[in-house]
Design a protein around this motif. Structure first.
Motif, PDB file in Angstrom:
ATOM      1  N   THR A  19      37.067  44.184  39.847  1.00 44.18           N
ATOM      2  CA  THR A  19      38.446  43.707  39.776  1.00 44.18           C
ATOM      3  C   THR A  19      39.201  44.421  38.660  1.00 44.18           C
ATOM      4  O   THR A  19      38.619  44.862  37.665  1.00 44.18           O
ATOM      5  CB  THR A  19      38.504  42.183  39.554  1.00 44.18           C
ATOM      6  OG1 THR A  19      38.097  41.866  38.217  1.00 44.18           O
ATOM      7  CG2 THR A  19      37.606  41.447  40.532  1.00 44.18           C
ATOM      8  N   ASN A  21      42.778  43.953  36.317  1.00 44.14           N
ATOM      9  CA  ASN A  21      43.892  43.115  35.894  1.00 44.14           C
ATOM     10  C   ASN A  21      45.024  44.018  35.407  1.00 44.14           C
ATOM     11  O   ASN A  21      44.873  44.717  34.398  1.00 44.14           O
ATOM     12  CB  ASN A  21      43.474  42.173  34.761  1.00 44.14           C
ATOM     13  CG  ASN A  21      42.360  41.226  35.167  1.00 44.14           C
ATOM     14  OD1 ASN A  21      42.219  40.883  36.325  1.00 44.14           O
ATOM     15  ND2 ASN A  21      41.561  40.808  34.201  1.00 44.14           N
ATOM     16  N   PHE A  70      44.372  42.180  40.368  1.00 43.23           N
ATOM     17  CA  PHE A  70      45.093  40.954  40.046  1.00 43.23           C
ATOM     18  C   PHE A  70      46.371  41.340  39.304  1.00 43.23           C
ATOM     19  O   PHE A  70      46.323  41.920  38.213  1.00 43.23           O
ATOM     20  CB  PHE A  70      44.210  40.028  39.212  1.00 43.23           C
ATOM     21  CG  PHE A  70      43.094  39.405  40.008  1.00 43.23           C
ATOM     22  CD1 PHE A  70      43.295  38.212  40.697  1.00 43.23           C
ATOM     23  CD2 PHE A  70      41.859  40.023  40.092  1.00 43.23           C
ATOM     24  CE1 PHE A  70      42.278  37.643  41.448  1.00 43.23           C
ATOM     25  CE2 PHE A  70      40.833  39.465  40.840  1.00 43.23           C
ATOM     26  CZ  PHE A  70      41.038  38.269  41.514  1.00 43.23           C
ATOM     27  N   HIS A  96      48.125  37.181  39.650  1.00 45.83           N
ATOM     28  CA  HIS A  96      47.674  36.992  38.257  1.00 45.83           C
ATOM     29  C   HIS A  96      48.764  36.293  37.440  1.00 45.83           C
ATOM     30  O   HIS A  96      49.071  36.679  36.325  1.00 45.83           O
ATOM     31  CB  HIS A  96      47.342  38.361  37.658  1.00 45.83           C
ATOM     32  CG  HIS A  96      46.421  38.347  36.477  1.00 45.83           C
ATOM     33  ND1 HIS A  96      45.475  37.378  36.266  1.00 45.83           N
ATOM     34  CD2 HIS A  96      46.307  39.220  35.432  1.00 45.83           C
ATOM     35  CE1 HIS A  96      44.805  37.646  35.161  1.00 45.83           C
ATOM     36  NE2 HIS A  96      45.307  38.747  34.637  1.00 45.83           N
ATOM     37  N   ARG A 134      43.944  34.685  40.039  1.00 44.62           N
ATOM     38  CA  ARG A 134      43.253  34.617  38.740  1.00 44.62           C
ATOM     39  C   ARG A 134      44.302  34.283  37.697  1.00 44.62           C
ATOM     40  O   ARG A 134      45.305  34.995  37.571  1.00 44.62           O
ATOM     41  CB  ARG A 134      42.545  35.928  38.402  1.00 44.62           C
ATOM     42  CG  ARG A 134      41.957  35.965  36.988  1.00 44.62           C
ATOM     43  CD  ARG A 134      41.227  37.275  36.698  1.00 44.62           C
ATOM     44  NE  ARG A 134      39.932  37.327  37.360  1.00 44.62           N
ATOM     45  CZ  ARG A 134      39.292  38.449  37.677  1.00 44.62           C
ATOM     46  NH1 ARG A 134      39.871  39.621  37.434  1.00 44.62           N
ATOM     47  NH2 ARG A 134      38.111  38.413  38.270  1.00 44.62           N
ATOM     48  N   SER A 156      39.816  32.053  44.151  1.00 46.59           N
ATOM     49  CA  SER A 156      40.202  32.333  42.770  1.00 46.59           C
ATOM     50  C   SER A 156      38.990  32.883  42.036  1.00 46.59           C
ATOM     51  O   SER A 156      37.843  32.665  42.435  1.00 46.59           O
ATOM     52  CB  SER A 156      40.738  31.081  42.059  1.00 46.59           C
ATOM     53  OG  SER A 156      39.708  30.359  41.420  1.00 46.59           O
ATOM     54  N   SER A 157      39.248  33.610  40.962  1.00 43.84           N
ATOM     55  CA  SER A 157      38.184  34.111  40.097  1.00 43.84           C
ATOM     56  C   SER A 157      38.568  33.728  38.676  1.00 43.84           C
ATOM     57  O   SER A 157      39.225  34.487  37.966  1.00 43.84           O
ATOM     58  CB  SER A 157      38.036  35.631  40.247  1.00 43.84           C
ATOM     59  OG  SER A 157      36.964  36.115  39.455  1.00 43.84           O
ATOM     60  N   ASP A 158      38.180  32.505  38.294  1.00 46.11           N
ATOM     61  CA  ASP A 158      38.656  31.932  37.037  1.00 46.11           C
ATOM     62  C   ASP A 158      37.574  31.279  36.183  1.00 46.11           C
ATOM     63  O   ASP A 158      37.738  31.181  34.972  1.00 46.11           O
ATOM     64  CB  ASP A 158      39.724  30.865  37.326  1.00 46.11           C
ATOM     65  CG  ASP A 158      41.066  31.461  37.687  1.00 46.11           C
ATOM     66  OD1 ASP A 158      41.651  32.159  36.837  1.00 46.11           O
ATOM     67  OD2 ASP A 158      41.535  31.250  38.816  1.00 46.11           O
ATOM     68  N   GLN A 179      35.606  29.887  44.768  1.00 47.32           N
ATOM     69  CA  GLN A 179      35.577  30.312  43.372  1.00 47.32           C
ATOM     70  C   GLN A 179      34.592  31.468  43.231  1.00 47.32           C
ATOM     71  O   GLN A 179      33.431  31.381  43.645  1.00 47.32           O
ATOM     72  CB  GLN A 179      35.144  29.157  42.466  1.00 47.32           C
ATOM     73  CG  GLN A 179      35.167  29.478  40.981  1.00 47.32           C
ATOM     74  CD  GLN A 179      36.559  29.818  40.487  1.00 47.32           C
ATOM     75  OE1 GLN A 179      36.775  30.845  39.841  1.00 47.32           O
ATOM     76  NE2 GLN A 179      37.520  28.960  40.810  1.00 47.32           N
ATOM     77  N   GLN A 234      35.682  42.909  35.283  1.00 54.98           N
ATOM     78  CA  GLN A 234      37.127  42.931  35.065  1.00 54.98           C
ATOM     79  C   GLN A 234      37.496  44.163  34.247  1.00 54.98           C
ATOM     80  O   GLN A 234      36.931  44.386  33.169  1.00 54.98           O
ATOM     81  CB  GLN A 234      37.580  41.695  34.292  1.00 54.98           C
ATOM     82  CG  GLN A 234      37.395  40.378  35.004  1.00 54.98           C
ATOM     83  CD  GLN A 234      38.013  39.246  34.203  1.00 54.98           C
ATOM     84  OE1 GLN A 234      39.229  39.082  34.156  1.00 54.98           O
ATOM     85  NE2 GLN A 234      37.172  38.457  33.544  1.00 54.98           N
TER      86      GLN A 234
END
Length: 282
Positions: A19, A21, A70, A96, A134, A156-158, A179, A234
């Motif tokens: 992923t 960001n 994201f 995001h 996220r 989601s990836s949280d 998740q 990430q």
């Protein structure tokens, strides 16, 4: 129960969820609104979009990896051409937040307004609504994930509570979202982001030793691979997009790709597979 391995496509031994960001300068503005008038601080995030991102896209192409990006709504508004390029390269765009806000500081209606605004900005930039969410650095509420679900997000990836994707309930009615958990150790920004004012990290110290970071990434990947789990990485191009750190990332991707049976999957691919193979009680 601790993770004993996840169900995987035939012939695959682990999942790798790569992923990115795209927090851009909005990471720094979220720390201190005065950063809006600090060109040196803003340039840290801008570098990621103008230099780091093109390098990262070329490297992902080289390894034939499709990643999940994201994107804050503000990033989509300020850098629409870059977002369009990400999509043209075949990657997935997820949400995001809107302006890299801390969702735990807002009430329900303002959270909804911000997430809806982010979804609209992303759709305008790339022609499709995001299916993943996220939250930015900070915290979020369970209702944040419920709002994201209501706004069309499937996953989601949280959270940090497993090494495998799982379906979690986000409201009393029992509605679910997938998740895809993560780990701080596999996130480049805490290792490498640095600024005096606004201060990050707050106690200063760090930038981390490159060899040590690479060792961390490799060790975590090996553990996830050996136990048939989902490795979530990430990246932020403002921290990994420099010439030297791209070499670090290259060495990691060469290491991971050399393993037999690694499933490099986007968030939507993970969702589709987990939904199809979901059994009662999971």
């Amino acid at each position: 129960m601790y993770a004993k391995g996840m169900r995987l496509p035939e012939g695959k031994k682990c999942a790798a969820f790569i992923t990115v960001n795209l927090s851009a300068e909005f990471f720094w503005i979220s720390l201190d609104k005065k950063a809006l008038e600090m060109p040196k601080t803003l340039s840290l995030g801008q570098y990621g979009m103008t230099h780091g991102l093109p390098r990262l896209l070329d490297m992902l192409d080289e390894f034939h990896i499709k990643a999940t990006f994201f994107v804050p709504g503000k990033t989509a508004e300020v850098y629409p051409e870059q977002i369009e390029e990400v999509v043209l390269r075949g990657h997935e765009i997820a949400c995001h937040g809107y302006e890299y806000e801390n969702f735990s500081l807002y009430g329900y209606e303002e959270q909804r307004e911000r997430i809806e605004k982010a979804v609209n900005a992303i759709e305008k930039a790339c022609g499709r609504k995001p299916e993943g969410f996220r939250a930015p650095i900070g915290d979020l509420m369970l209702e944040t994930l419920n709002i994201a679900r209501q706004c069309g997000m499937k996953y989601s990836s949280d959270l940090f509570d497993d090494d495998r994707p799982y379906f979690m309930k986000v409201n009393e009615a029992g509605d679910e979202i997938l998740q895809i958990p993560m780990q701080w150790a596999n996130f480049d920004l805490p290792y490498f982001a640095f600024n005096y004012r606004p201060a990050f990290p707050f106690g200063q110290g760090r930038i981390a030793n490159y060899s040590n970071v690479l060792s961390n990434w490799k060790d975590e990947f090996t553990g996830h691979y050996n136990h048939n789990l989902c490795y979530t990485m990430q990246l932020d191009p403002q921290t990994t997009g420099s010439p030297g750190r791209m070499g670090l990332l290259r060495e990691f991707l060469e290491f991971a790709a050399a393993h037999e049976g690694v499933w490099f999957a986007t968030g939507s691919e993970l969702y589709d597979y987990c939904r199809k193979n979901k059994t009662e009680g999971e």
